[in-house]
Design a protein around this motif. Structure first.
Motif, PDB file in Angstrom:
ATOM      1  N   GLU A  35     -20.798  42.520  13.165  1.00  0.00           N
ATOM      2  CA  GLU A  35     -22.018  43.076  13.733  1.00  0.00           C
ATOM      3  C   GLU A  35     -22.598  44.176  12.871  1.00  0.00           C
ATOM      4  N   ARG A  36     -22.381  44.122  11.566  1.00  0.00           N
ATOM      5  CA  ARG A  36     -22.907  45.132  10.654  1.00  0.00           C
ATOM      6  C   ARG A  36     -24.415  45.039  10.556  1.00  0.00           C
ATOM      7  N   VAL A  37     -25.034  46.193  10.316  1.00  0.00           N
ATOM      8  CA  VAL A  37     -26.479  46.263  10.163  1.00  0.00           C
ATOM      9  C   VAL A  37     -26.882  45.666   8.832  1.00  0.00           C
ATOM     10  N   THR A  38     -27.983  44.962   8.799  1.00  0.00           N
ATOM     11  CA  THR A  38     -28.529  44.504   7.534  1.00  0.00           C
ATOM     12  C   THR A  38     -29.703  45.382   7.189  1.00  0.00           C
ATOM     13  N   GLY A  39     -29.871  45.649   5.925  1.00  0.00           N
ATOM     14  CA  GLY A  39     -30.944  46.530   5.470  1.00  0.00           C
ATOM     15  C   GLY A  39     -32.308  45.935   5.758  1.00  0.00           C
ATOM     16  N   SER A  40     -33.294  46.809   5.967  1.00  0.00           N
ATOM     17  CA  SER A  40     -34.661  46.371   6.162  1.00  0.00           C
ATOM     18  C   SER A  40     -35.593  47.383   5.534  1.00  0.00           C
ATOM     19  N   ALA A  41     -36.848  46.995   5.430  1.00  0.00           N
ATOM     20  CA  ALA A  41     -37.837  47.880   4.812  1.00  0.00           C
ATOM     21  C   ALA A  41     -37.984  49.171   5.593  1.00  0.00           C
ATOM     22  N   SER A  42     -37.656  49.162   6.879  1.00  0.00           N
ATOM     23  CA  SER A  42     -37.816  50.371   7.694  1.00  0.00           C
ATOM     24  C   SER A  42     -36.725  51.392   7.440  1.00  0.00           C
ATOM     25  N   GLU A 100     -30.917  61.426   5.628  1.00  0.00           N
ATOM     26  CA  GLU A 100     -31.527  60.941   4.391  1.00  0.00           C
ATOM     27  C   GLU A 100     -31.906  59.463   4.479  1.00  0.00           C
ATOM     28  N   ARG A 101     -31.279  58.735   5.382  1.00  0.00           N
ATOM     29  CA  ARG A 101     -31.555  57.295   5.531  1.00  0.00           C
ATOM     30  C   ARG A 101     -32.683  57.002   6.514  1.00  0.00           C
ATOM     31  N   LEU A 102     -33.130  58.012   7.222  1.00  0.00           N
ATOM     32  CA  LEU A 102     -34.151  57.800   8.246  1.00  0.00           C
ATOM     33  C   LEU A 102     -35.516  57.581   7.620  1.00  0.00           C
ATOM     34  N   PRO A 103     -36.397  56.848   8.247  1.00  0.00           N
ATOM     35  CA  PRO A 103     -36.257  56.227   9.563  1.00  0.00           C
ATOM     36  C   PRO A 103     -35.455  54.928   9.501  1.00  0.00           C
ATOM     37  N   LEU A 104     -34.771  54.636  10.601  1.00  0.00           N
ATOM     38  CA  LEU A 104     -34.009  53.404  10.784  1.00  0.00           C
ATOM     39  C   LEU A 104     -34.411  52.763  12.107  1.00  0.00           C
ATOM     40  N   SER A 105     -34.406  51.475  12.147  1.00  0.00           N
ATOM     41  CA  SER A 105     -34.545  50.748  13.401  1.00  0.00           C
ATOM     42  C   SER A 105     -33.354  49.808  13.436  1.00  0.00           C
ATOM     43  N   TYR A 119     -22.692  49.087  12.987  1.00  0.00           N
ATOM     44  CA  TYR A 119     -22.104  49.310  11.674  1.00  0.00           C
ATOM     45  C   TYR A 119     -23.222  49.490  10.655  1.00  0.00           C
ATOM     46  N   LEU A 120     -23.104  50.524   9.841  1.00  0.00           N
ATOM     47  CA  LEU A 120     -24.079  50.823   8.798  1.00  0.00           C
ATOM     48  C   LEU A 120     -23.716  50.059   7.527  1.00  0.00           C
ATOM     49  N   ASP A 121     -24.721  49.840   6.666  1.00  0.00           N
ATOM     50  CA  ASP A 121     -24.487  49.145   5.398  1.00  0.00           C
ATOM     51  C   ASP A 121     -23.609  49.952   4.449  1.00  0.00           C
ATOM     52  N   GLU A 122     -23.724  51.272   4.505  1.00  0.00           N
ATOM     53  CA  GLU A 122     -22.973  52.134   3.599  1.00  0.00           C
ATOM     54  C   GLU A 122     -22.216  53.189   4.392  1.00  0.00           C
ATOM     55  N   ASP A 123     -21.073  53.606   3.857  1.00  0.00           N
ATOM     56  CA  ASP A 123     -20.269  54.638   4.501  1.00  0.00           C
ATOM     57  C   ASP A 123     -20.996  55.975   4.498  1.00  0.00           C
ATOM     58  N   LEU A 124     -20.676  56.795   5.488  1.00  0.00           N
ATOM     59  CA  LEU A 124     -21.119  58.188   5.541  1.00  0.00           C
ATOM     60  C   LEU A 124     -19.890  59.063   5.306  1.00  0.00           C
ATOM     61  N   PRO A 125     -20.087  60.306   4.858  1.00  0.00           N
ATOM     62  CA  PRO A 125     -18.947  61.216   4.696  1.00  0.00           C
ATOM     63  C   PRO A 125     -18.270  61.452   6.059  1.00  0.00           C
ATOM     64  N   THR A 126     -16.982  61.622   6.049  1.00  0.00           N
ATOM     65  CA  THR A 126     -16.265  61.819   7.310  1.00  0.00           C
ATOM     66  C   THR A 126     -15.561  63.172   7.346  1.00  0.00           C
ATOM     67  N   SER A 127     -15.427  63.666   8.556  1.00  0.00           N
ATOM     68  CA  SER A 127     -14.656  64.863   8.859  1.00  0.00           C
ATOM     69  C   SER A 127     -14.265  64.719  10.325  1.00  0.00           C
ATOM     70  N   SER A 128     -13.399  63.767  10.594  1.00  0.00           N
ATOM     71  CA  SER A 128     -13.131  63.386  11.970  1.00  0.00           C
ATOM     72  C   SER A 128     -12.161  64.319  12.679  1.00  0.00           C
ATOM     73  N   GLY A 143     -14.794  55.982  12.207  1.00  0.00           N
ATOM     74  CA  GLY A 143     -14.492  55.538  10.849  1.00  0.00           C
ATOM     75  C   GLY A 143     -15.521  56.155   9.916  1.00  0.00           C
ATOM     76  N   SER A 144     -15.935  55.386   8.927  1.00  0.00           N
ATOM     77  CA  SER A 144     -16.926  55.917   7.993  1.00  0.00           C
ATOM     78  C   SER A 144     -18.256  55.187   8.054  1.00  0.00           C
ATOM     79  N   ASP A 145     -18.343  54.134   8.901  1.00  0.00           N
ATOM     80  CA  ASP A 145     -19.575  53.350   8.895  1.00  0.00           C
ATOM     81  C   ASP A 145     -20.038  52.873  10.263  1.00  0.00           C
ATOM     82  N   CYS A 146     -19.443  53.348  11.321  1.00  0.00           N
ATOM     83  CA  CYS A 146     -19.807  52.900  12.661  1.00  0.00           C
ATOM     84  C   CYS A 146     -20.505  54.037  13.420  1.00  0.00           C
ATOM     85  N   LEU A 147     -21.825  53.919  13.539  1.00  0.00           N
ATOM     86  CA  LEU A 147     -22.641  54.913  14.237  1.00  0.00           C
ATOM     87  C   LEU A 147     -22.578  54.630  15.728  1.00  0.00           C
ATOM     88  N   VAL A 148     -22.251  55.657  16.525  1.00  0.00           N
ATOM     89  CA  VAL A 148     -22.049  55.476  17.962  1.00  0.00           C
ATOM     90  C   VAL A 148     -22.930  56.443  18.740  1.00  0.00           C
TER      91      VAL A 148
END
Length: 186
Positions: A35-42, A100-105, A119-128, A143-148
């Motif tokens: 269920e990972r996100v695919t990139g789009s022009a937005s 930095e990735r915004l806007p996102l839909s 799930y995002l296309d690319e990892d974000l920095p973590t400090s869990s 994790g490093s790529d699952c936006l909740v």
């Protein structure tokens, strides 16, 4: 001969236990990798002007940045089924990288009756860390790529990286509904 087959049997059992534990851990927190996100022009980054400090009286706009003491506070807007929600991002590397990735839909899937995830296309920095109690309106990274986006308050033993929080989550559960939902992040 009996000792050799006993040790071989124990090794197999230990290996199976490790595989089972790893499989169980990978299932918690966010749905499947499919269920990972695919990139789009937005998904183009915000222009640098939207990361600059706002003009006087401009604090309510999306992407507003203000100084509170020694930390920078950035506001974004999440629009869910036509309802806008203002969120304040944490002053963390992960929150800055997301901004930095915004806007996102993005289409966010349902999990456990209390969260939407993507799930995002690319990892974000973590400090869990383990927050203990998740609050309705919390925005976190699993994790490093699952936006909740959490829409209910509950206790959790999972570890997350703080991203931000919806300022007033009133009506959030109704806005996100019970299935997948598209959320505009600006």
């Amino acid at each position: 001969m009996h000792r050799t087959s006993m040790w071989g049997s124990m090794r197999i059992r230990a290996a199976l236990a490790v595989v089972f534990i790893l499989a169980a851990l990978s299932l918690g927190g966010c749905g499947s990798v499919q269920e990972r996100v695919t990139g789009s022009a937005s998904e183009a980054p915000l222009p640098a002007s939207q990361h600059a400090a706002p003009a006087a009286g401009d604090d309510e706009r999306a992407g507003a940045v203000s100084e509170e003491g020694d930390r920078t506070v950035q506001s974004i807007t999440l629009t869910i089924n036509g309802t806008p929600y203002t969120a304040t991002l944490e002053d963390t590397e992960a929150a800055r990288a997301l901004a930095e990735r915004l806007p996102l839909s993005i289409s966010m899937s349902e999990l456990n009756g209390n969260e939407k995830y993507c799930y995002l296309d690319e990892d974000l920095p973590t400090s869990s860390s383990r927050p203990g109690t998740i609050q309705a309106g919390d925005i976190m990274l699993f994790g490093s790529d699952c936006l909740v986006l959490f829409y209910e308050t509950f206790s959790s033993g999972y570890s997350y990286t703080q991203i931000g929080r919806i300022d007033d989550p009133t009506g959030l559960a109704q806005a996100v509904g019970s299935g997948s939902v598209t959320v505009a992040w600006e």
